[in-house]
Design an enzyme around this catalytic site. Structure first.
Site, short mmCIF file in Angstrom:
data_model
loop_
_atom_site.label_atom_id
_atom_site.label_comp_id
_atom_site.label_asym_id
_atom_site.label_seq_id
_atom_site.Cartn_x
_atom_site.Cartn_y
_atom_site.Cartn_z
N LEU A 85 0.81 -1.21 0.00
CA LEU A 85 0.00 0.00 0.00
C LEU A 85 0.84 1.26 0.00
O LEU A 85 0.31 2.37 0.09
CB LEU A 85 -0.94 0.03 1.21
N ILE A 88 3.18 7.48 -3.08
CA ILE A 88 3.25 8.94 -3.03
C ILE A 88 1.91 9.45 -3.57
O ILE A 88 1.49 9.04 -4.65
CB ILE A 88 4.42 9.47 -3.89
N TYR A 152 0.10 11.10 -10.83
CA TYR A 152 -0.16 10.07 -9.82
C TYR A 152 -0.97 8.94 -10.42
O TYR A 152 -0.62 7.75 -10.28
CB TYR A 152 -0.91 10.67 -8.63
N ASN A 181 -12.73 5.86 -3.32
CA ASN A 181 -12.43 6.86 -2.29
C ASN A 181 -12.76 6.35 -0.90
O ASN A 181 -13.90 5.95 -0.64
CB ASN A 181 -13.19 8.16 -2.56
#
Length: 321
Positions: A85, A88, A152, A181
């Site tokens: 997990l 950045i 990302y 989310n």
């Protein structure tokens, strides 16, 4: 396939989702549990309860992208299972895109190599719904095109492709979890804070709530402990190997609706809200298709509940007071 008696490594284990996964894995009585975190976003306090309850928990401040360091660690700890997990985060990629992409891709590559060498037995790799970009259709299944909108998101998409390519080429024992989310206690409240800690802080400081864009962008929010539970079940089910599984609720909510619910929970429904410029790379719509996770691991998460929102808000009220 159970974690009982296994030696387990969780990278990013002092972070938001990672620390909840630590709590969940400990319930399975592994023989050894190791956490790696560089503490860029992770916090020692996220692991305080776990360390108190399990003094044998080992925490290392290391870079998960460092192949040599990770090989030394997994060999020393005789690691069987890795939940990867470490990451950045998205906001960093808007300021430091090259570092974000290089690090995230190298993290995935590191554990692919360790699995290829047989230094670890099983790799459960964490992806991100951001890899999809904005929804071209909803609900978004695992076959939805990958159109990442930020560096990302591109790094997470690339990491997923690496993991799957190693699985196809070297027949490794790997699965990919793609969370949407998450919300809940321990989410980073600082520079890269999520919407819930931001709302709580602004109300406490008597500042207006800021929503980027018109607020009609949607997200599929899932409570963090449901996600942690899913990670464990993905490991336990051999049919998930080589596959990507969405972990979501299948329900979307607009930012305007989420903020309104939070303000209701806090008892200030008429609190001022302003709208500002849309953030770069912000996706317009997300709603996950979770039929595959339901089929393979019996995944049936509840939608956002008042109890989960209240627990989350209370956590930040206590933290910020």
């Amino acid at each position: 396939m159970k974690l009982t008696g296994k030696s387990v490594l969780i990278t990013g284990g002092a972070g938001f989702i990672g620390s909840h996964l630590v709590d969940r894995v400990l319930q399975e009585n592994p023989s050894n549990l190791v956490v790696v975190d560089n503490f860029y976003l992770g916090r020692e306090e996220n692991l305080e309860d776990a360390v108190k309850a399990n003094p044998g928990l080992k925490v290392f401040r290391l870079d998960a992208a460092d192949l040599a360091a990770m090989r030394d660690l997994v060999e020393a700890e005789k690691v069987d299972v890795v939940f990867n997990l470490a990451v950045i985060p998205l906001p960093t990629s808007l300021k430091y895109p090259a570092w974000t992409v290089t690090t995230n891709v190298n993290i995935a590559l590191t554990f692919c190599e360790l699995a290829r060498w047989g230094a670890i037995g099983t790799l459960i790799h964490s992806s991100s719904s951001e890899a999809y970009g904005s929804a071209q259709y909803v609900p978004m299944d695992e076959g939805h095109p990958l159109h990442p909108r930020t560096p990302y998101a591109a790094s997470k998409s690339a990491g997923d492709q690496l993991v799957q390519s190693y699985w196809r080429t070297f027949s490794m024992d790997v699965s990919i979890v793609r969370p949407f989310n998450n919300f809940g206690p321990r989410q980073n409240p600082g520079t890269f804070a999520g919407i819930i800690p931001i709302v709580v802080q602004r109300v406490l400081h008597k500042q207006p709530i800021e929503i980027h864009g018109d607020g009609e962008q949607t997200r599929d929010y899932i409570f963090v402990r449901d996600t942690a539970n899913a990670f464990v079940h993905v490991y336990e089910e051999a049919a998930t190997r080589g596959k990507v599984l969405n972990i979501a609720t299948g329900q979307e909510i607009t930012m305007n609706q989420l903020v309104a619910r939070l303000l209701e929970v806090m008892g200030v429904p008429d609190y001022p809200v302003i709208h500002s410029q849309q953030r770069p790379g912000d996706v317009r719509r997300h709603c996950g298709d979770i039929r595959l996770a339901h089929e393979l691991i019996g995944f049936e998460p509840p939608v956002i509940s008042e109890a989960d929102l209240r627990e989350t808000v209370d956590y930040y009220l206590k933290r910020f007071s």
